[in-house]
Design an enzyme around this catalytic site. Sequence first.
Site, PDB file in Angstrom:
ATOM      1  N   GLY A   1       0.795  -1.210   0.000  1.00 34.99           N
ATOM      2  CA  GLY A   1       0.000   0.000   0.000  1.00 34.99           C
ATOM      3  C   GLY A   1       0.832   1.267   0.000  1.00 34.99           C
ATOM      4  O   GLY A   1       0.682   2.127  -0.861  1.00 34.99           O
TER       5      GLY A   1
ATOM      6  N   ASP B   1      -5.692   3.154  -4.653  1.00 35.64           N
ATOM      7  CA  ASP B   1      -6.773   3.580  -3.760  1.00 35.64           C
ATOM      8  C   ASP B   1      -7.207   5.015  -4.044  1.00 35.64           C
ATOM      9  O   ASP B   1      -8.393   5.351  -3.912  1.00 35.64           O
ATOM     10  CB  ASP B   1      -6.336   3.457  -2.299  1.00 35.64           C
ATOM     11  CG  ASP B   1      -6.329   2.007  -1.820  1.00 35.64           C
ATOM     12  OD1 ASP B   1      -6.980   1.171  -2.467  1.00 35.64           O
ATOM     13  OD2 ASP B   1      -5.676   1.723  -0.801  1.00 35.64           O
TER      14      ASP B   1
ATOM     15  N   ASP C   1      -0.133  -7.640   4.934  1.00 35.74           N
ATOM     16  CA  ASP C   1       0.505  -7.397   6.225  1.00 35.74           C
ATOM     17  C   ASP C   1       0.128  -8.496   7.204  1.00 35.74           C
ATOM     18  O   ASP C   1      -1.066  -8.777   7.402  1.00 35.74           O
ATOM     19  CB  ASP C   1       0.075  -6.037   6.779  1.00 35.74           C
ATOM     20  CG  ASP C   1       0.673  -4.880   5.995  1.00 35.74           C
ATOM     21  OD1 ASP C   1       1.491  -5.139   5.094  1.00 35.74           O
ATOM     22  OD2 ASP C   1       0.320  -3.728   6.302  1.00 35.74           O
TER      23      ASP C   1
ATOM     24  N   ALA D   1      25.821 -14.185 -27.267  1.00 36.68           N
ATOM     25  CA  ALA D   1      24.606 -13.416 -27.027  1.00 36.68           C
ATOM     26  C   ALA D   1      24.502 -13.062 -25.557  1.00 36.68           C
ATOM     27  O   ALA D   1      24.872 -13.844 -24.698  1.00 36.68           O
ATOM     28  CB  ALA D   1      23.381 -14.214 -27.465  1.00 36.68           C
ATOM     29  N   LEU D   2      24.013 -11.872 -25.283  1.00 37.56           N
ATOM     30  CA  LEU D   2      23.857 -11.405 -23.911  1.00 37.56           C
ATOM     31  C   LEU D   2      22.455 -10.872 -23.740  1.00 37.56           C
ATOM     32  O   LEU D   2      21.943 -10.134 -24.589  1.00 37.56           O
ATOM     33  CB  LEU D   2      24.885 -10.310 -23.618  1.00 37.56           C
ATOM     34  CG  LEU D   2      24.907  -9.738 -22.199  1.00 37.56           C
ATOM     35  CD1 LEU D   2      26.339  -9.478 -21.763  1.00 37.56           C
ATOM     36  CD2 LEU D   2      24.102  -8.439 -22.137  1.00 37.56           C
TER      37      LEU D   2
ATOM     38  N   GLU E   1      15.989  -5.543 -21.500  1.00 38.55           N
ATOM     39  CA  GLU E   1      14.824  -5.530 -22.379  1.00 38.55           C
ATOM     40  C   GLU E   1      15.265  -5.831 -23.779  1.00 38.55           C
ATOM     41  O   GLU E   1      14.511  -5.635 -24.716  1.00 38.55           O
ATOM     42  CB  GLU E   1      14.106  -4.159 -22.353  1.00 38.55           C
ATOM     43  CG  GLU E   1      13.133  -4.017 -21.218  1.00 38.55           C
ATOM     44  CD  GLU E   1      12.084  -2.962 -21.494  1.00 38.55           C
ATOM     45  OE1 GLU E   1      10.914  -3.329 -21.638  1.00 38.55           O
ATOM     46  OE2 GLU E   1      12.441  -1.797 -21.599  1.00 38.55           O
TER      47      GLU E   1
ATOM     48  N   ASP F   1      18.880   6.257 -18.122  1.00 46.47           N
ATOM     49  CA  ASP F   1      19.165   5.005 -17.414  1.00 46.47           C
ATOM     50  C   ASP F   1      20.674   4.806 -17.267  1.00 46.47           C
ATOM     51  O   ASP F   1      21.218   3.773 -17.675  1.00 46.47           O
ATOM     52  CB  ASP F   1      18.545   3.828 -18.174  1.00 46.47           C
ATOM     53  CG  ASP F   1      18.580   2.523 -17.382  1.00 46.47           C
ATOM     54  OD1 ASP F   1      18.651   2.582 -16.141  1.00 46.47           O
ATOM     55  OD2 ASP F   1      18.536   1.455 -18.017  1.00 46.47           O
TER      56      ASP F   1
END
Length: 551
Positions: free
Chosen positions: A152, A181, A305, A362-363, A367, A468
């Site tokens: 929350g 909410d 919780d 390949a790595l 994404e 980034d």
Amino acid sequence: MTCSRLRVLAIEGTAWAASAAVFETTDPTERTDDERVDIFTDAYAPDSGGIHPREAAEHMHEAIPKVVAQARETAETWAAEHDEQTQNPVDAVAFSRGPGLGPCLRIVATAARATAQRFDVPLVGVNHMVAHLEIGRHRSGFESPVCLNASGANAHILGFRNGRYRVLGETMDTGVGNAIDKFTRHLGWSHPGGPKVEQRAKEGDFLDLPYVVKGMDFSFSGIMSAAKQAVDDDEPVEDVCFALQEHIFAMLTEVSERALSLTGSGQLVLGGGVAQNARLRGMLESMCAQRGAEFYAPEPRFLRDNAGMIAVLGAKMYDAGDTLPIAESQIDSNFRPDQVPVTWREREAWTATGDNVRAGDALQGAEATVTFEDGIVTKRRLPREYRHEILDARLRRTRTRLEARLTSQARRAGVPTPVLRDVDPDEGMLVFEKVGEADLRDRLTEASVRDVAGHLATIHDAGFVHGDPTTRNVRVDGDRTYLIDFGLGYFTDDPEDYAMDLHVFDQSLTGTADDPESLIAAARESYERASADPESVLDSLAEIEGRGRYQ
């Protein structure tokens, strides 16, 4: 301090759930077949709107004695089963010390002190958010996972390094549950709103909403405002609920994947009450499967919780000798997870179970899949199966175009970047020259960090951000550093956007460096020297750092 059978009574009450539990085990350091947890919870449900602190405290005052009595009775029954001739059916009492609502926490702490004194046993003060992480690590058996806490009042990515859980990324405004909410209160729906949104979303269709990811940080304020406006503009509520889930949970999944890529971990655990949402769990499971990582979400009783997670972590802390004298057991309503010395684990660095590498050359990054051949790097943003296809196509196309444009723009500004050979936005493909021998993550020095900060100052002065700048998105070759992966970048003249670049870089140093403080200080000094307007950017950075949960 390890004993043959350990039994801990725990009390939780950070906000809405008055909860007590008993945890019994023969080995608190790992999950065993004979351990057991009994949880007793009396939840506060407001008549309207969100949680009212005064009402929550009144509920806690009435409910805590009842659930503690139930837990105490269970502990005594379990002790009798083992013919334990002792006045103490428990070895320790654990309680949620924070973060949370101060009035609720004080009631819980008072009950914990009284119970510990009654049985004359040690008291253990547990950080509620670390408990969300540890219950997933404990029950999964994972060694060193990344954890997404989605509750929350919180939303953040955590990982363990050098004796503490580090915040790798977090919400810059409000917790994920609170954000949802706020939307449902706009509709007049009662608390909690999450289950109602999940149910209505089953009948909805896609709408475009804001999608805000900055490194491994994220923001919900824009998407909440847009969702409210969409309802006011007579968009079907079902469609808005569907779009909310698709965007918010995709943001959380994306930053989780970035954290896996940054750290090299191949394990992810999920915690927090919002983690009960089936769509969020499905997205994370899909992402992990696509990149070959392991995923674990505890059963629902350990997600919302609950005192069970407090008891499990309390047992680990007690076993490590991490207890509190009564006089030092004050609550801390702003208790951040990165403030907790992790006494119950060795100070190991990351266990790179995934390490992002697949077969051959390949790595797998955060994404994209990258391949290398004859000094050429081909980067492909493959469709992410967890994201809605419309949102995924838009992000892949937009980010590929931005990466191509900003990589070249940075190079023109004097920052070392790879030369762009080809780009196909529709296919999410870019072709670059290969630069650097290693990621900055594996070659961290003050000199290289200073270079990165100087490069960031240069592109900021040129009017754009990287978006980034983590230690995975810098390549190092001798004494030369290259910025790569500008896919989250954009043009801007706002000092706060520039400051966010620095914040992302700081967080990545904290998550990957053995001595992040000295490196961060070196980066700051270098930025001040290189930037045309360091004062406004660093003032904005200080303000951003204060937005984190419970600062």
